[in-house]
Enzyme design. Structure first.
Site, mmCIF file in Angstrom:
data_model
loop_
_atom_site.group_PDB
_atom_site.id
_atom_site.type_symbol
_atom_site.label_atom_id
_atom_site.label_comp_id
_atom_site.label_asym_id
_atom_site.label_seq_id
_atom_site.Cartn_x
_atom_site.Cartn_y
_atom_site.Cartn_z
ATOM 1 N N ASP A 239 0.794 -1.232 0.000
ATOM 2 C CA ASP A 239 0.000 0.000 0.000
ATOM 3 C C ASP A 239 0.829 1.286 0.000
ATOM 4 O O ASP A 239 0.275 2.375 -0.094
ATOM 5 C CB ASP A 239 -0.969 0.004 1.190
ATOM 6 N N GLU B 262 10.497 -3.748 13.658
ATOM 7 C CA GLU B 262 11.662 -3.250 12.931
ATOM 8 C C GLU B 262 12.878 -3.223 13.844
ATOM 9 O O GLU B 262 13.978 -3.632 13.453
ATOM 10 C CB GLU B 262 11.412 -1.837 12.379
HETATM 11 N N1 UDP Z 1 -1.043 -7.642 5.284
HETATM 12 C C1 UDP Z 1 -1.335 -8.998 5.166
HETATM 13 N N2 UDP Z 1 -2.367 -9.524 5.923
HETATM 14 C C2 UDP Z 1 -3.141 -8.749 6.759
HETATM 15 C C3 UDP Z 1 -2.835 -7.374 6.862
HETATM 16 C C4 UDP Z 1 -1.776 -6.853 6.130
HETATM 17 O O1 UDP Z 1 -0.672 -9.714 4.420
HETATM 18 O O2 UDP Z 1 -4.048 -9.284 7.407
HETATM 19 C C5 UDP Z 1 0.050 -7.067 4.468
HETATM 20 C C6 UDP Z 1 -0.361 -5.813 3.680
HETATM 21 O O3 UDP Z 1 -0.847 -6.152 2.401
HETATM 22 C C7 UDP Z 1 0.936 -5.007 3.628
HETATM 23 C C8 UDP Z 1 1.650 -5.421 4.916
HETATM 24 O O4 UDP Z 1 1.073 -6.658 5.346
HETATM 25 O O5 UDP Z 1 1.737 -5.348 2.509
HETATM 26 C C9 UDP Z 1 1.497 -4.385 6.022
HETATM 27 O O6 UDP Z 1 0.132 -4.210 6.299
HETATM 28 P P1 UDP Z 1 -0.565 -2.781 6.426
HETATM 29 O O7 UDP Z 1 -0.182 -1.945 5.262
HETATM 30 O O8 UDP Z 1 -2.017 -2.991 6.669
HETATM 31 O O9 UDP Z 1 0.122 -2.261 7.761
HETATM 32 P P2 UDP Z 1 0.585 -0.814 8.204
HETATM 33 O O10 UDP Z 1 1.026 -0.062 7.011
HETATM 34 O O11 UDP Z 1 -0.613 -0.214 8.843
HETATM 35 O O12 UDP Z 1 1.678 -1.115 9.156
HETATM 36 MN MN MN Z 2 0.618 -0.041 5.064
#
Ligand code: UDP
Ligand code: MN
Length: 246
Positions: free
Chosen positions: A115, A202
């Site tokens: 995203d 991280e």
């Molecule tokens: N993701 C996933 N399963 C989930 C939620 C997230 O595989 O149930 C993936 C999502 O597509 C992205 C990554 O994990 O590539 C991080 O997730 P997200 O962007 O929702 O997290 P944030 O940016 O809020 O840390």
């Molecule tokens: Mn994200």
């Protein structure tokens, strides 16, 4: 041989998945030495993702790793309540360790969430890494930008500007670092874990490989923003027109 940038992208089904992966894949089409490792959060590989990655013409590896139900974010949960991408990133790390050889395969590892938004200049920066490279990430943690702070004398990282717990050992978003493949292959135990305090993935992961003083500041000494922690609004779909894969 030119080193390969192994780009690790966890992904899961929702309305915007195809749009997100289209954007990511077309960014990577501008990166000649990328190898895209896509890990679906599902039981099986889906047609949508299989078709998309094969249409991309990129060098790809397509894996699956389902987040266990008890770790999965519920629709109404705030995002910080659960770790996201743990299972998938670990699966990709195992794939690298099982399929690449220390000393023979050369490259870098970068976690590229589906995203975010990326400037292709970031990938030229990654090519400069000796061990662990870091750079600013835009629009994250309540800040316009989170960034490592450099000591003006030594030019080394001596702190972080971060909207959330800047005193973490590495107050850096997943999008704000990449690692030499050698280190990933040498440290087979370095993984992500559900046991971590939320927001420390991280920090915990980077601790396997380096120290703050040894981080390599990139993107013009951490003055440029080449990646943004964007989030896509969840669309409200009131009606589904049949016959379309959107
Ligand atoms: N993701 C996933 N399963 C989930 C939620 C997230 O595989 O149930 C993936 C999502 O597509 C992205 C990554 O994990 O590539 C991080 O997730 P997200 O962007 O929702 O997290 P944030 O940016 O809020 O840390
Ligand atoms: Mn994200």
């Amino acid at each position: 041989d030119i080193p390969i940038i192994y780009v690790i992208t966890p992904t899961y089904y929702r309305y915007v998945q195809k749009a997100e992966l289209t954007r990511i894949s077309q960014t990577l089409m501008l990166v000649p030495n990328a190898h895209w490792v896509v890990i679906e959060d599902s039981e099986e590989r889906t047609k949508l993702v299989s078709n998309l990655i094969s249409d991309s013409g990129l060098k790809t590896t397509h894996l699956v790793a389902k987040t266990p139900p008890f770790e999965k974010l519920k629709a109404k949960d705030p995002r910080w309540k659960r770790h996201r991408g743990v299972e998938q990133r670990n699966k990709a790390l195992s794939w690298l360790r099982d399929n690449l050889q220390l000393g023979k395969d050369k490259g870098f590892v970068y976690f590229m969430d589906d995203d975010n938004a990326y400037n292709v200049k970031l990938f030229s920066e990654i090519m400069k890494i000796k061990k662990v490279g870091v750079w600013p990430v835009g629009l994250v943690g309540g800040f316009n930008v989170e960034t490592p702070v450099l000591d003006p004398g030594t030019g080394k990282v001596n702190g972080y500007k971060s909207g959330w717990k800047p005193n973490r050992p590495f107050a850096i978003d997943m999008a704000g670092f990449a690692i030499n493949l050698d280190l990933i292959l040498e440290n087979a135990k370095a993984n992500f874990s559900y046991k971590m305090e939320k927001g420390f993935q991280e920090s915990q992961f980077l601790s396997y490989f380096t120290t703050k003083e040894n981080l390599e500041p990139l993107a013009d000494n951490c003055t440029k923003v080449y990646v943004w922690h964007t989030r896509t609004e969840k669309p409200v779909v009131k009606s589904e027109v049949s016959g379309y894969e959107v």
